[in-house]
Each structure stands twice: as structure tokens, then as C-alpha cells.
Design an enzyme around this catalytic site. Sequence first.
Site, PDB file in Angstrom:
ATOM      1  N   LYS A 195       0.846  -1.214   0.000  1.00 23.52           N
ATOM      2  CA  LYS A 195       0.000   0.000   0.000  1.00 23.52           C
ATOM      3  C   LYS A 195       0.874   1.253   0.000  1.00 23.52           C
ATOM      4  CE  LYS A 195      -2.107  -0.945   3.953  1.00 23.52           C
ATOM      5  NZ  LYS A 195      -1.633  -2.277   4.335  1.00 23.52           N
ATOM      6  N   ARG A 240      11.169  -6.543   4.856  1.00 17.39           N
ATOM      7  CA  ARG A 240      11.111  -5.071   4.808  1.00 17.39           C
ATOM      8  C   ARG A 240      12.229  -4.440   5.646  1.00 17.39           C
ATOM      9  NH1 ARG A 240       5.415  -2.667   5.185  1.00 17.39           N
ATOM     10  NH2 ARG A 240       5.233  -4.027   6.988  1.00 17.39           N
ATOM     11  N   ARG A 253      -9.673   1.148   8.669  1.00 13.10           N
ATOM     12  CA  ARG A 253      -9.305  -0.242   8.882  1.00 13.10           C
ATOM     13  C   ARG A 253     -10.384  -1.004   9.652  1.00 13.10           C
ATOM     14  NH1 ARG A 253      -3.521   0.319   8.845  1.00 13.10           N
ATOM     15  NH2 ARG A 253      -2.431  -1.636   9.150  1.00 13.10           N
ATOM     16  N   ARG A 309      -1.237  -9.729  12.590  1.00 11.84           N
ATOM     17  CA  ARG A 309      -1.768  -8.591  11.812  1.00 11.84           C
ATOM     18  C   ARG A 309      -2.629  -9.089  10.651  1.00 11.84           C
ATOM     19  NH1 ARG A 309       3.782  -6.163  10.790  1.00 11.84           N
ATOM     20  NH2 ARG A 309       2.828  -5.000   9.085  1.00 11.84           N
ATOM     21  N   ARG A 343      11.081  -2.914  11.294  1.00 14.07           N
ATOM     22  CA  ARG A 343       9.969  -2.517  12.171  1.00 14.07           C
ATOM     23  C   ARG A 343       9.760  -3.548  13.258  1.00 14.07           C
ATOM     24  NH1 ARG A 343       4.872  -0.869   8.451  1.00 14.07           N
ATOM     25  NH2 ARG A 343       3.811  -2.086  10.043  1.00 14.07           N
TER      26      ARG A 343
HETATM   27  P1  ADP Z   1       0.444  -2.698   8.046  1.00 10.07           P
HETATM   28  O1  ADP Z   1       1.726  -3.123   7.399  1.00 10.07           O
HETATM   29  O2  ADP Z   1      -0.059  -3.720   9.034  1.00 10.07           O
HETATM   30  O3  ADP Z   1      -0.592  -2.262   7.073  1.00 10.07           O
HETATM   31  P2  ADP Z   1       0.704   0.045   9.147  1.00 10.07           P
HETATM   32  O4  ADP Z   1       2.046   0.649   9.026  1.00 10.07           O
HETATM   33  O5  ADP Z   1      -0.360   0.563   8.258  1.00 10.07           O
HETATM   34  O6  ADP Z   1       0.907  -1.532   9.016  1.00 10.07           O
HETATM   35  O7  ADP Z   1       0.186   0.177  10.656  1.00 10.07           O
HETATM   36  C1  ADP Z   1       0.980  -0.194  11.751  1.00 10.07           C
HETATM   37  C2  ADP Z   1       0.126  -0.311  12.986  1.00 10.07           C
HETATM   38  O8  ADP Z   1      -0.443   0.957  13.304  1.00 10.07           O
HETATM   39  C3  ADP Z   1      -1.052  -1.259  12.878  1.00 10.07           C
HETATM   40  O9  ADP Z   1      -0.713  -2.610  13.124  1.00 10.07           O
HETATM   41  C4  ADP Z   1      -1.971  -0.694  13.964  1.00 10.07           C
HETATM   42  O10 ADP Z   1      -1.532  -1.068  15.247  1.00 10.07           O
HETATM   43  C5  ADP Z   1      -1.759   0.803  13.837  1.00 10.07           C
HETATM   44  N1  ADP Z   1      -2.723   1.403  12.892  1.00 10.07           N
HETATM   45  C6  ADP Z   1      -2.445   2.009  11.717  1.00 10.07           C
HETATM   46  N2  ADP Z   1      -3.564   2.438  11.121  1.00 10.07           N
HETATM   47  C7  ADP Z   1      -4.592   2.100  11.937  1.00 10.07           C
HETATM   48  C8  ADP Z   1      -6.005   2.257  11.874  1.00 10.07           C
HETATM   49  N3  ADP Z   1      -6.594   2.872  10.843  1.00 10.07           N
HETATM   50  N4  ADP Z   1      -6.732   1.790  12.922  1.00 10.07           N
HETATM   51  C9  ADP Z   1      -6.170   1.192  13.977  1.00 10.07           C
HETATM   52  N5  ADP Z   1      -4.846   0.986  14.101  1.00 10.07           N
HETATM   53  C10 ADP Z   1      -4.045   1.438  13.087  1.00 10.07           C
END
Ligand code: ADP
Length: 330
Positions: A108, A219, A185, A276, A265
Site C-alpha cells: 500500500k 522489509r 481499517r 496482523r 519494524r
Molecule cells: P500494516 O503493514 O499492518 O498495514 P501500518 O504501518 O499501516 O501496518 O500500521 C501499523 C500499525 O499501526 C497497525 O498494526 C496498527 O496497530 C496501527 N494502525 C495504523 N492504522 C490504523 C487504523 N486505521 N486503525 C487502527 N490501528 C491502526
Amino acid sequence: SRAPLSSLDLGRCVQHLFNLHLLFSMAVSHRLFRLQSPAKNILSSFFIRSLPSSYSSSSGPTLDPEIDLEEAAAQLEKSSSSSSSPSPSESKGRNFHWVFLGCPGVGKGTYASRLSTLLGVPHIATGDLVREELSSSSLLSSQLKELVNHGKLVPDEFIISLLSKRLEAGKEKGESGYILDGFPRTVTQAEILEGVTNIDLVINLKLREEALLAKCLGRRICSECGANYNVACIDIKGGDDDASPRMYMPPLLPPKSCESKLITRADDTEEVVKERLKIYNKMTQPVEEFYRKRGKLLEFDLPGGIPQSWPRLLRALHLEDLDDKQSAIA
Ligand code: ADP
């Protein structure tokens, strides 16, 4: 006579105490939910009131009604309204409100950031906003770290407040439009976003499941410039039928200048990535249906790495001409 407390009840009590503690600290240490001027918009109040009661916070914490979703949504509505001065994206003739959906590791961030450059609208990744918040040394951040580093979602109210702050800051700089990555999400987040702004397109990126874990584990991020790389070399053999062709994604290696500064990360471990993915399927997949029903969802199966996928994505978005023009200028 009363039945003895089962371990399940006990677990629920501990979780509840933790949630209360987390929310109390959020409210106290950040004053996050005491928004500047709670001039609640009638429309959004009505909208939030009409949410079914099952729409409590997605990630566990049950919210004190004083610290509610309604205020967070009102803040989002305020920050989502357009600024009075025309922004660069408006002056280009279109004001994009796009969303990227997709499992962890799907890419994404990569495609949202490329499109943001192409279209001249900001790329807003809520994961980045959360990580910025975590890098501070507040009590709140150590509690959020617990959730994030275990692959859980953070509470809807918290993420909506963070997003609103980011949109507000962008509005002051004259930004308008965005490509959201990682938000919404949960269906609650999607309902709230839909209630305050008109999202015109949701791109649902899809990648074979075997590749997702490998991509997260491979990553790497440059701790200095923030660029993303991937050391995984993904080569999935094709099946006998045409439906599952071979998939090859070469590593995306860092330049010499970033090589010694790479970090991983904390939530990119096998155990946490699997969690996740599980949470994505449970909490975020319904969001796909939410937008599908509204005719806003564009499904896009990534055929492989960036060289193969980017031109096809542009074609799917009818943007290939724009890319050609930019390449010609560059
Ligand atoms: P991913 O690779 O899982 O898509 P992100 O970098 O988008 O990871 O998000 C990292 C973390 O930040 C998520 O696992 C969650 O804990 C938190 N997070 C990010 N966006 C949201 C959201 N819209 N609602 C709830 N938690 C979120």
C-alpha cells in the site's frame, strides 16, 4: 451460590482494567480527546448517534462515553472540510480523495506514495502517524507500543484524532485531497469517514498470501531518510493452470548511502505479522465489502514487483497518460 470466577472472566477483568488504564492515560497525558472546540456538527452528531451500539472500539478498549467517538468524528469533519484557498491539487483540476486497502505487506505504502507524487496530493499513512507518536517518550506511547507491537489495532478514537490532526496541519499548509493508506481499517472508521467526506475511490490491493509474510519479514527502512527497501527475493512457482502463474518479485535493495542505517519494524516479526494478517481478515475485510456495496471499490491483483505492477495499476486507474507526460518532463 455464586460460581467461582473462571479464568476467562479473570482475563476479561484484566483486559478491562488495562483498557480503562490506557484510556485514562490517553485522556490525561495527551488531552487527546478534549478537542479544541467541541462545536459538534449536527450532521455528524446525528450520524454517530445512528451507529449501531456494536460499533465500539475495534481493538479492545471499551470507551468511556465522555471520551467518545463522536468528538473524534466531529474533529475529523472539521479537519476534512476544504480550506478556503485553492490548493496545488485543486489547481491541477481535481481534488482526489482516495483510499488504499490491502493486507500488511501488500505494498500500500509503495503504490500510494508513487501515486501521491504523480497526482500532487499528500500520501497520509496512519501507520506512519502511529509510529511518529510511538517515537515520543510519553506514557501513552509506551501503552500504544504494547498494542502495535503485538499486531493489534489502536482504538478508533485515537486513530481518528491522529488523522484529524494531520489533516488540520495539511489544511493550514493549503493541502486538500489525499491518498489515505491504512485508514479506514474498521467498519466504524469507514462509517465515520463516509459521514464526513466523500471518498471517490478505494483501491484494494491484493497479493498472493505466500508473498505477504515474506514481504513483511524482508522489509527494511532507512533510519535516516525513511526510505523503504526489501531484501526478500520472492519466487513462487506457478501452478499447472493459468490461474496461478509464477510470481517473481526481486529484492529492492538500498543504495550504498542507506546500507548501514537499515532498521526493521518492531512489528515485522513472523508472530506479529501473522497476528496482523488475522486482524486484517477479521476487522478490515468487512471494510472492503462496505465500499464494494457503495460501488467505490477497485480490486487490483498485483501481478508481481513494481516494474510489472505499476504500469498495470496506472492503466486500471486511467492514468497512464499522466505518467507518460511526467516521464517526458523528467
Ligand atoms: P500494516 O503493514 O499492518 O498495514 P501500518 O504501518 O499501516 O501496518 O500500521 C501499523 C500499525 O499501526 C497497525 O498494526 C496498527 O496497530 C496501527 N494502525 C495504523 N492504522 C490504523 C487504523 N486505521 N486503525 C487502527 N490501528 C491502526
